[in-house]
Design a protein around this motif. Structure first.
Motif, PDB file in Angstrom:
ATOM      1  N   THR A 288       0.808  -1.228   0.000  1.00 61.71           N
ATOM      2  CA  THR A 288       0.000   0.000   0.000  1.00 61.71           C
ATOM      3  C   THR A 288       0.839   1.274   0.000  1.00 61.71           C
ATOM      4  O   THR A 288       0.285   2.367  -0.142  1.00 61.71           O
ATOM      5  CB  THR A 288      -0.931   0.004   1.216  1.00 61.71           C
ATOM      6  N   ASN A 289       2.151   1.149   0.184  1.00 61.30           N
ATOM      7  CA  ASN A 289       3.006   2.337   0.149  1.00 61.30           C
ATOM      8  C   ASN A 289       3.521   2.659  -1.245  1.00 61.30           C
ATOM      9  O   ASN A 289       4.274   3.622  -1.428  1.00 61.30           O
ATOM     10  CB  ASN A 289       4.202   2.161   1.098  1.00 61.30           C
ATOM     11  N   ILE A 308      -6.810  -1.808  -5.682  1.00 58.42           N
ATOM     12  CA  ILE A 308      -5.935  -0.741  -6.166  1.00 58.42           C
ATOM     13  C   ILE A 308      -6.526   0.627  -5.826  1.00 58.42           C
ATOM     14  O   ILE A 308      -5.802   1.607  -5.622  1.00 58.42           O
ATOM     15  CB  ILE A 308      -5.732  -0.868  -7.692  1.00 58.42           C
ATOM     16  N   GLU A 309      -7.859   0.687  -5.747  1.00 59.20           N
ATOM     17  CA  GLU A 309      -8.522   1.954  -5.440  1.00 59.20           C
ATOM     18  C   GLU A 309      -8.049   2.522  -4.107  1.00 59.20           C
ATOM     19  O   GLU A 309      -8.071   3.737  -3.903  1.00 59.20           O
ATOM     20  CB  GLU A 309     -10.037   1.748  -5.394  1.00 59.20           C
ATOM     21  N   LEU A 317       0.664   3.976 -12.542  1.00 65.08           N
ATOM     22  CA  LEU A 317       0.280   2.575 -12.684  1.00 65.08           C
ATOM     23  C   LEU A 317       0.432   2.184 -14.143  1.00 65.08           C
ATOM     24  O   LEU A 317      -0.323   2.644 -15.006  1.00 65.08           O
ATOM     25  CB  LEU A 317      -1.173   2.383 -12.231  1.00 65.08           C
ATOM     26  N   TYR A 318       1.429   1.361 -14.421  1.00 61.97           N
ATOM     27  CA  TYR A 318       1.661   0.861 -15.776  1.00 61.97           C
ATOM     28  C   TYR A 318       1.561  -0.662 -15.746  1.00 61.97           C
ATOM     29  O   TYR A 318       2.363  -1.336 -15.091  1.00 61.97           O
ATOM     30  CB  TYR A 318       3.054   1.237 -16.286  1.00 61.97           C
ATOM     31  N   SER A 342     -14.194   0.691 -11.164  1.00 60.41           N
ATOM     32  CA  SER A 342     -15.213   1.741 -11.258  1.00 60.41           C
ATOM     33  C   SER A 342     -14.764   3.030 -10.599  1.00 60.41           C
ATOM     34  O   SER A 342     -15.257   4.110 -10.932  1.00 60.41           O
ATOM     35  CB  SER A 342     -16.511   1.257 -10.609  1.00 60.41           C
ATOM     36  N   GLN A 343     -13.832   2.915  -9.657  1.00 59.07           N
ATOM     37  CA  GLN A 343     -13.316   4.093  -8.976  1.00 59.07           C
ATOM     38  C   GLN A 343     -11.802   4.000  -8.891  1.00 59.07           C
ATOM     39  O   GLN A 343     -11.221   2.916  -8.947  1.00 59.07           O
ATOM     40  CB  GLN A 343     -13.905   4.224  -7.575  1.00 59.07           C
ATOM     41  N   LEU A 344     -11.189   5.155  -8.728  1.00 56.27           N
ATOM     42  CA  LEU A 344      -9.733   5.205  -8.616  1.00 56.27           C
ATOM     43  C   LEU A 344      -9.386   6.393  -7.740  1.00 56.27           C
ATOM     44  O   LEU A 344     -10.060   7.442  -7.822  1.00 56.27           O
ATOM     45  CB  LEU A 344      -9.099   5.355 -10.008  1.00 56.27           C
TER      46      LEU A 344
END
Length: 856
Positions: A288-289, A308-309, A317-318, A342-344
């Motif tokens: 998460t860091n 990932i949200e 993010l690749y 659906s969200q980011l």
């Protein structure tokens, strides 16, 4: 030392070790160290820096001044001293820096007479890395990257128990990593070789020794552009303090170890070019860091997880998979599928999810992303979302645009620069787009560009490299090589709507970003290497422009025979982690290209063939085959020409041989028609067909003579006259010059009577080149297409949608991107333009002539 990531460690060290100036003033440097330092500098032909070499005593000035950073620009060469020995009477040299001074030579054994050395930072040197460095027991930082060292890494470096950083990148070492390096308990940073580790471009190969599992203090490992092989070590997952990990341009086998899920301190993770072993994104769940996650061609399968949200630190993010035939055999269906989250979180700035199998609709957050690349997926597009990411529907995996009526057989681009006309007559269309870390553009469904990659320390115009030096070795216009498009990752160009068949692709290169390799300067160590793929097939691996061309600033032309079978052509320049990353600065690597030309090797179907009937050339042959600036001047001259009706008769301007040009200037029309009543003045010919009338209020009689098509809708209907009326007239005139016919001709077929209507119909069918005067024996298709697009923009119904003339100029010159054309204007869809009235034009025009290209 790589960059400044850990410069603070060095500064803190010297702040804690270095004595106060008052103490050092009474101390002198150890005489043996003075002799050793002088001998070393003589052998390297380096002179001491006045900042610290004061009164002949080395440990003075900046060498003992805590406020002067050892990495400070200008403080080079430099030393640092500790003067707290023998009751503050003796100083010892603790730091030796000779960086980027183009010094030459080897590391001499006299350096062992500096036993208190804490840090060594050297380039540009050669020879082997001497074994006696293992005797410098106080050494904690060994930075010998960006040199020309060769041979093996001495196992004696394993004796340096206090070593916490080693940088060995950008060298020519050979062999494998000595297992003894795994015995360094304090090692934190491996750069260019392995421990705090910068092991990029160092020349080492083989597997990472199992003894490295003991390096529990590792914080940074850069292992790029080195042919390390075998499985990605599972033990890396035990390095709980690891904050940066790069495994790029190697020969590692997957899958990515599940143990990587334990690297909860990771802030940056880059893995690419794994050769086997599929992985999912499950290992990322606990990281998460992360602020940077780049998994490129890493054989990632499954879906983008919803968790990932919640990664609040994530900015980049690749998760892309290059479309390459030699990789697809390993991929199968091992690529990301499903839908986008659906969200980011709002912190993410750059996303690349190109070349996967993502599907479904686009979520709302995509419109908030300025850097987003989603090409080559399977998204669903309809009228509700086509405009969300303009052109993306053309760059899905089936490349659907212009598939059924492919109108083109060539395209030419000046990559990263303005339009250039080559000495061979090829016009290279301007391509000066801002791409950024993850971006694509589709231009008029004719060509497109896609770029992915993050620059490091490079500044200025990141995507474009420029150099005004005279590039030699080419018969083309030298201006072709003054700029070039650059990418630190992936760069793709697409030709769209191409007729199927064999083509020749010509790529123009010149290395304008690096100095000459024979210049005896350290920057000459720079190596640019990338792969060239065309239609998904690897055509040149580890391509090195300067090596192929025989030096820098020398032109290089590469020709490739390819087959277009699905109406599109893909040219892919791909940085696979090879070459130097950090010379002259971090980020100066990856593909660099000056121009592209692709042309068919067959007789196009349904296209005009060249004719040598020859002598009946209208003004277009001049306007299209000379530079665009002349085109603009000719057209503008026609638009602003003032036809004055006087008592003595008409002054008529004739442009070309086909018809008379009857226009008034903006100023004259405004002055003459302020109070003119336009009711019932429109003739059957539609907008601009205003019959002769007398102005009220005793103003002198002036006629608006049969201005078919020249008057803008707002003027013809409401008498509202602005500068944009001239823009409208400009657009009509441009089409007249292009077609060699008047804007209205009653003797032609119904669909061709009104030029604007015909032009729009052809444009919607992707057949705009049918407008071109059929008597022309030659013309440039790219320039003709550009002229049509600009003309249609100028003739929009709403004056607010028409560009100002300054922008028109820029678009014609290729200095500005041509704006998107929305739809056919309402004045064409709401009115019937069939005109049965007598016209001055219908009597002047040879109606027996077919104003279409089908007569050729």
């Amino acid at each position: 030392m790589r960059g400044t990531n850990y410069g603070w460690l060095i500064i803190i060290f010297f702040f804690s070790l270095s004595p106060q100036n008052s103490i050092a003033q009474n101390a002198t440097t150890d005489p043996s160290e003075v002799i050793a330092l002088n001998t070393i500098f003589q052998k390297w032909n380096v002179k001491a820096n006045p900042m610290w070499n004061m009164s002949g005593e080395p440990c003075t000035g900046s060498a003992i001044n805590n406020t002067i950073d050892v990495e400070q620009e200008g403080n080079n060469p430099s030393i640092k001293c500790n003067c707290t020995y023998n009751n503050n009477t003796t100083c010892h040299i603790t730091h030796l820096r000779v960086q980027s001074l183009d010094a030459h030579g080897v590391i001499p054994e006299e350096i062992t007479a500096l036993p208190y050395l804490f840090k060594i930072d050297l380039n540009y040197f050669s020879g082997t890395l001497p074994t006696f460095l293992g005797n410098l027991s106080a050494l904690q930082i060994l930075s010998v990257s960006h040199n020309a060292f060769s041979g093996p890494i001495p196992k004696e470096l394993g004796n340096l128990k206090d070593l916490f950083m080693i940088a060995l990148g950008s060298n020519n070492f050979s062999g494998t990593l000595p297992p003894e390096l795994g015995n360094l308990p304090n090692l934190q940073l491996v750069a260019a070789l392995i421990f705090c580790s910068y092991i990029d471009s160092c020349g080492l190969s083989g597997e990472i020794p199992s003894t490295f599992a003991k390096l529990q203090n590792m914080r940074v490992l850069y292992a790029t552009d080195s042919p390390f092989s075998g499985k990605i070590p599972e033990f890396i997952g035990s390095w709980k303090n690891l904050t940066e990990l790069r495994l790029v341009g190697n020969s590692f086998e997957g899958p990515i170890p599940a143990s990587f899920s334990e690297l909860t301190s990771l802030q940056s993770l880059r893995i690419s070019d794994i050769y086997s072993g599929s992985s999912s994104l499950d290992f990322v769940r606990n990281l998460t860091n992360l602020n940077e996650l780049i998994l490129r061609n890493a054989l990632i399968s499954g879906k983008i997880p919803s968790y990932i949200e919640g990664f609040q630190s994530l900015k980049t993010l690749y998760v892309s998979i290059p479309k390459q035939s030699d990789q697809l055999k390993f991929l199968g269906n091992n690529s990301l599928s499903g839908i986008l989250p659906s969200q980011l979180n709002d912190n993410i700035q750059n996303i690349d999810a190109s070349y996967n199998h993502l599907s479904g609709s686009l979520p709302p957050w995509v419109i908030t992303m300025s850097q987003l690349n989603l090409v080559a997926n399977d998204f669903v597009f309809d009228s509700s979302n086509k405009s969300v990411l303009a052109g993306l529907e053309c760059l899905q995996r089936d490349f659907p645009c212009n598939r059924n009526a492919a109108p083109y057989t060539n395209f030419s681009l000046k990559c990263g620069g303005p339009e250039v006309r080559g000495n061979t007559g090829i016009v290279y269309e301007a391509e000066r787009l801002y791409l950024g870390p993850a971006k694509f553009y589709v231009i008029d469904e004719r060509w497109a560009v896609s770029k992915v990659g993050l620059f490091a320390d490079k500044r200025g115009k990141l995507d474009i490299e420029g150099n005004l030096a005279q590039v030699t070795g080419s018969t083309e216009n030298p201006e072709l090589f003054h700029t070039a498009r650059m990418s630190p990752g992936s760069l793709r160009y697409y030709g769209l709507g191409l007729q199927n068949g064999p083509y020749t692709v010509t790529l123009h290169f010149a290395e304008i970003g690096f100095p000459n390799r024979n210049s005896q300067k350290w920057a000459g160590l720079a190596r640019r290497m990338f792969d060239i793929y065309i239609q998904g097939s690897l055509r040149h691996k580890d391509f090195d422009i300067a090596k192929e061309a025989g030096g820098v600033e020398k032109a290089l032309v590469k020709k490739f025979k390819v087959t277009v079978s699905e109406n599109y052509l893909e040219i892919h320049l791909f940085w696979a982690g090879k070459g130097t990353c950090c010379i002259p600065k971090q980020g100066y690597y990856g593909p660099l290209i000056a121009a592209i030309h692709a042309t068919s090797d067959f007789t196009p179907s349904g296209m005009r063939k060249s004719s040598q009937r020859g002598k009946n050339k209208t003004v277009l042959i001049l306007a299209i085959t000379i530079p665009a600036v002349v085109v603009f001047i000719l057209l503008l001259f026609g638009v602003v020409y003032i036809r004055r009706k006087s008592n003595n008769g008409d002054d008529t301007a004739v442009l070309g041989s086909s018809h008379h040009l009857n226009t008034y200037s903006y100023a004259e029309l405004r002055a003459a028609t302020d109070d003119f009543n336009f009711s019932n003045k429109l003739g059957e010919g539609g907008f601009g067909h205003v019959h002769k009338g007398t102005l009220p209020d005793g103003k002198p009689e002036k006629a608006i003579l049969e201005l078919k098509g020249y008057l803008a809708p707002e003027y013809a209907l409401r008498g509202h006259l602005t500068e944009k009326a001239d823009v409208f007239a400009f657009g009509v005139l441009a089409l007249e010059i292009l077609s060699g016919r008047p804007n209205f001709c009653n003797g032609l077929e119904n669909e061709k009577i009104y030029l604007l209507e015909w032009a729009w119909n052809l444009y919607e069918m992707n057949q705009s080149l049918e407008l071109v005067d059929p008597t022309l024996t030659e013309f440039d298709e790219n320039e003709a297409t550009r002229l049509v697009r600009v003309a249609l923009l100028c003739t929009q119904a709403s004056l607010w949608l028409r560009p100002p003339m300054s922008r028109v100029i820029g678009m014609l010159l290729g200095d500005m991107e041509i704006e998107a054309i929305t739809s056919k204007p309402s004045y064409l869809t709401d009115f019937d333009f069939k005109d049965t009235s007598t016209s001055v034009f219908s009597s002047d025009v040879d109606t027996s002539r077919d104003y279409s290209s089908k007569s050729m």
